[in-house]
Design a protein around this motif. Structure first.
Motif, short mmCIF file in Angstrom:
data_model
loop_
_atom_site.label_atom_id
_atom_site.label_comp_id
_atom_site.label_asym_id
_atom_site.label_seq_id
_atom_site.Cartn_x
_atom_site.Cartn_y
_atom_site.Cartn_z
N LEU A 498 0.80 -1.25 -0.02
CA LEU A 498 -0.03 0.06 0.04
C LEU A 498 0.85 1.51 -0.16
O LEU A 498 0.48 2.35 -0.89
CB LEU A 498 -0.82 -0.06 1.24
N GLY A 499 1.94 1.37 0.79
CA GLY A 499 2.93 2.48 0.78
C GLY A 499 3.57 2.59 -0.44
O GLY A 499 4.00 3.90 -0.80
N LEU A 500 3.67 1.59 -1.24
CA LEU A 500 3.95 1.80 -2.61
C LEU A 500 2.97 2.00 -3.67
O LEU A 500 3.52 1.95 -4.86
CB LEU A 500 5.06 0.63 -3.14
N PHE A 503 -1.95 -1.25 -5.40
CA PHE A 503 -2.94 -1.38 -4.84
C PHE A 503 -3.63 -3.03 -4.98
O PHE A 503 -4.05 -3.50 -4.15
CB PHE A 503 -4.14 -0.57 -5.28
N ALA A 504 -3.29 -3.53 -6.45
CA ALA A 504 -3.80 -4.88 -6.38
C ALA A 504 -2.81 -5.88 -5.60
O ALA A 504 -3.64 -6.61 -4.86
CB ALA A 504 -3.59 -5.28 -7.98
N GLU A 505 -1.57 -5.78 -5.32
CA GLU A 505 -0.83 -6.51 -4.60
C GLU A 505 -1.18 -6.41 -2.99
O GLU A 505 -1.57 -7.44 -2.06
CB GLU A 505 0.62 -6.05 -4.50
N ALA A 506 -1.74 -5.04 -2.62
CA ALA A 506 -2.14 -4.68 -1.33
C ALA A 506 -3.35 -5.61 -1.00
O ALA A 506 -3.63 -6.15 -0.08
CB ALA A 506 -2.21 -3.37 -1.00
N LEU A 535 -9.33 0.67 4.49
CA LEU A 535 -8.30 2.03 4.39
C LEU A 535 -7.86 1.90 2.85
O LEU A 535 -7.87 3.16 2.33
CB LEU A 535 -7.24 1.71 5.30
N LEU A 536 -7.78 0.74 2.23
CA LEU A 536 -7.26 0.65 0.80
C LEU A 536 -8.57 1.25 -0.01
O LEU A 536 -8.41 2.06 -1.05
CB LEU A 536 -7.12 -0.77 0.55
N ARG A 537 -9.74 1.00 0.54
CA ARG A 537 -10.85 1.66 -0.37
C ARG A 537 -11.03 2.94 -0.11
O ARG A 537 -11.26 3.96 -1.13
CB ARG A 537 -12.36 0.91 0.15
N LEU A 538 -10.74 3.59 0.91
CA LEU A 538 -10.62 5.06 1.28
C LEU A 538 -9.63 5.61 0.45
O LEU A 538 -9.89 6.84 -0.32
CB LEU A 538 -10.45 5.36 2.62
N ARG A 539 -8.58 5.13 0.09
CA ARG A 539 -7.29 5.52 -0.70
C ARG A 539 -7.70 5.55 -2.20
O ARG A 539 -7.43 6.42 -2.75
CB ARG A 539 -6.18 4.68 -0.57
#
Length: 693
Positions: A498-500, A503-506, A535-539
């Protein structure tokens, strides 16, 4: 300024996403630490440096050229031939010409396994150049851009010691006019010569007179014939010469003749292509003189390529008190079997470590060697756990080491102090993960990864984070006695992705974490995995999906009775509702979160919720309501000395202001706060003020 990443910073410049009791921050440009000093990172040059006059003249001729283009010099030669000593001698003499600072790194390029990645080095350089660690980009390409930006106006001297390859050094080259990069390598790096116009200098053995002079300087030798004989045995090899000279220096009754005889006894016969390598012979001769305890430490410390060996680590390896371990390390350093790189920290030259490893396998045997490695791994685990437990108070931990450590009084006075300790041991801890995996200690592999969570989340090192936690995922999958470890490792690896912005890998890792935790009934872990997906979805701006993920996470958190997690999830849900334009529901949800946090109490996160309430009101078209929430938030964040958040609040209050003069006053406040932190938002706020005035 509060050194805490547990908050959400609102406004145009920063967004911080939170998981459990920690957060994930982004910034579009670097924050500089106010008053950061110009880096002066060159280690001390060798005391007894000798010769290399021709090479130094060649460098001076290059620097005397009229053009102001950035210059790159590659100094290459075999291991132990004196490249590092030569480049440090050069760099120290040149330092005054480079008022933009001096950077130095040992790239550990003896092998592919030990070589540092460009990202690891860029993070280190960005910190040295004054960038606040919280705002260092995660992506290596973005890190390289920041590095070029921060060095564009600097006349900088950079020493890249022990390079492994061209791809390792390319992102580390300053493009600033007048800058100089000195690189040492065992390889010629011809691509660097072609693409960057690097100047190539080959380093060979010392000539006999200079070899004899070096021995005399180290050991104050007066027996010319004896010195000459030892110099011949060393074949002009500086590492061997230093070891031989220091052996005589610390043993006043050892004659040069006796030393030469010892070397002859241990030296391998010459090879067909040239003279034998003198280092193993002098290492054997020096090893024979060690006390039994020092010899054992030498053997055991050489079993792995540790970036550094500390006094505490040496004590664990040999099972002696730390004061005695310090004496043993000094005994090894006195005869050049170890090098002291910082007070209380030592490391092997890789040629010497290879000798030590062979002695260990021969004298200790596989079983005792493996036992020593596990002792040291346990030491590194306890060190990491004690610090990590203090870095982010309140987060839940996994693994048997935490209850043992946290039952004792806190080991550190503050989270910042604990984080500093983790940062100091980071390279050793990453090597500990690799070592544990290689030795088949799956239980220690994933526990070490768990103990690195706070460090990586706070400071980044995302490429290293991915590498260690991939090993952690694999190890946890082979640890059926701790089934909840699998979900934990998948979740933490997901945050590295996620930091990189991968998104798919996260998402793949977060889903794997949720499935693993659900399968083993680890409700707390499943809650964290669902929260991570939210949190991923918020991003991604997928607010309805984020709300659903947070609701599932909240249901699981309720089952384990985690009041803190419930409060934070209420906050997340409120943000997701606001993102959907459901402002009334969002406000009610955020007010519920505020009440939960007030009852804990948690004033910092309560202030974060007040910021979210203010931003929601502002977006909903209620500037007066927004000002009420934001005024309260500003007061609380001031009490927390959270300068970044105060600046974001001031910008929001400027948007909510009813009259232009009040808006300008808030913008001036935001500008002053941004300038206090060196934040890039200062430029935008200054432009807004100029437009208004």
């Amino acid at each position: 300024m509060r050194n805490d990443i547990s908050g959400t910073v609102h406004g145009p410049t920063v967004q911080a996403e939170r998981i459990g009791s920690v957060s994930f921050q982004q910034a579009p440009a670097p924050f500089l630490v106010p008053g950061a000093p110009v880096p002066r990172a060159l280690p001390s040059p060798p005391r007894h440096f000798t010769d290399r006059r021709c090479e130094l003249d060649e460098l001076e001729a290059l620097l005397a050229q009229d053009d102001d283009a950035p210059k790159v010099v590659v100094l290459c030669g075999s291991g132990g031939i004196g490249k590092s000593a030569t480049v440090l001698h050069w760099a120290t003499g040149l330092a005054r010409r480079y008022d933009g600072g001096q950077l130095h790194v040992d790239l550990r390029g003896e092998s592919t396994a030990t070589a540092l990645s460009p990202s690891v080095v860029l993070v280190r350089f960005l910190h040295a150049l004054g960038m606040d660690p919280r705002w260092v980009p995660a992506d290596e390409g973005a890190q390289a851009e920041r590095f070029r930006t921060l060095t564009a106006g600097r006349r900088l001297l950079t020493v890249l010691d022990n390079a492994h390859s061209v791809p390792q050094v390319l992102p580390l080259l300053s493009a600033a006019p007048g800058s100089l990069t000195l690189i040492t390598s065992r390889r010629r790096l011809p691509k660097l010569l072609r693409e960057k116009g690097a100047h190539h200098i080959e380093l060979g053995p010392l000539e006999p007179p200079d070899a004899e002079l070096l021995l005399t300087r180290i050991a104050h030798g007066r027996d010319a014939a004896g010195v000459r004989a030892v110099a011949e045995r060393c074949a002009g090899h500086p590492l061997a010469l230093c070891m031989a000279g220091e052996r005589v220096a610390v043993r006043p009754h050892l004659s040069w003749q006796r030393l030469e005889s010892d070397m002859a006894q241990h030296q391998e016969p010459a090879a067909e292509h040239g003279p034998a390598d003198p280092v193993p012979g002098i290492a054997d001769a020096s090893y024979a003189d060690l006390s039994p305890e020092a010899a054992r430490l030498y053997r055991l410390a050489g079993l792995r390529p540790w970036p550094s060996v500390t006094v505490a680590a040496a004590a664990k390896l040999t099972d002696v008190p730390e004061p005695r371990a310090a004496e043993l390390l000094e005994e090894l350093a006195d005869i050049h079997l170890l090098q002291e790189t910082a007070p209380g920290r030592y490391r092997f030259h890789d040629l010497i470590r290879a000798h030590a490893e062979q002695r260990a396998l021969h004298e200790e045997g596989p079983a005792r060697s493996a036992a020593a490695v596990r002792r040291l791994l346990l030491h590194h685990l306890d060190t990491a756990v004690a610090a990590d437990a203090c870095v982010i108070p309140g987060r839940w931990h996994l693994g048997p080491a935490y209850p043992r450590i946290t039952a004792a009084p806190p080991a550190y006075a503050s989270p910042a102090e604990a984080l500093d300790r983790l940062a100091a041991e980071r390279e050793n801890l990453a090597e500990a993960v690799r070592t544990a995996a290689e030795y088949g200690h799956d239980d220690l592999t994933w526990q070490l990864c768990e103990a690195l969570w706070g460090l990586y989340l706070r400071m980044g090192f995302h490429q290293e984070w991915k590498a260690t936690h991939r090993l952690g995922v694999e190890a946890a999958g082979r640890t059926p006695q701790t089934p909840e470890a699998a979900g934990r490792m998948h979740a933490q690896l997901g945050f590295a992705h996620l930091g990189l912005s991968e998104f798919a890998e996260a998402e793949e890792e977060f889903r794997a974490a949720a499935a693993a935790d659900s399968a083993c009934g680890h409700t707390r872990g499943e809650s964290t995995a669902r929260e991570s997906l939210g949190l991923l979805r918020l991003r991604q701006g997928r607010y309805e999906e984020a709300e659903n993920s947070f609701a599932l996470a909240r249901e699981a958190a309720g089952q384990v009775g985690d009041a803190r997690a419930l409060a934070l999830l209420d906050h997340h849900i409120g943000r997701a509702l606001a993102g959907q334009g459901r402002f009334a529901e969002a406000t009610a949800q955020l007010e519920a979160a505020r009440e939960r946090l007030r009852s804990l109490p948690d004033p910092y996160n309560e202030a974060r919720v007040l910021m979210s309430l203010g931003e929601t009101a502002l977006t909903a078209g209620d500037p007066a309501g927004a000002e009420r929430w934001l005024a309260d938030a500003a007061q609380r964040m001031a009490a927390e000395d959270a300068v970044v958040q105060q600046a974001a609040i001031a910008e929001l209050r400027a948007k909510a202001a009813a009259v232009p003069e009040r808006a300008k006053a808030f913008l001036r406040e935001a500008l002053a706060l941004h300038e206090r932190t060196g934040a890039p938002g200062a430029a935008q706020v200054r432009a807004e003020l100029d437009a208004m005035e």
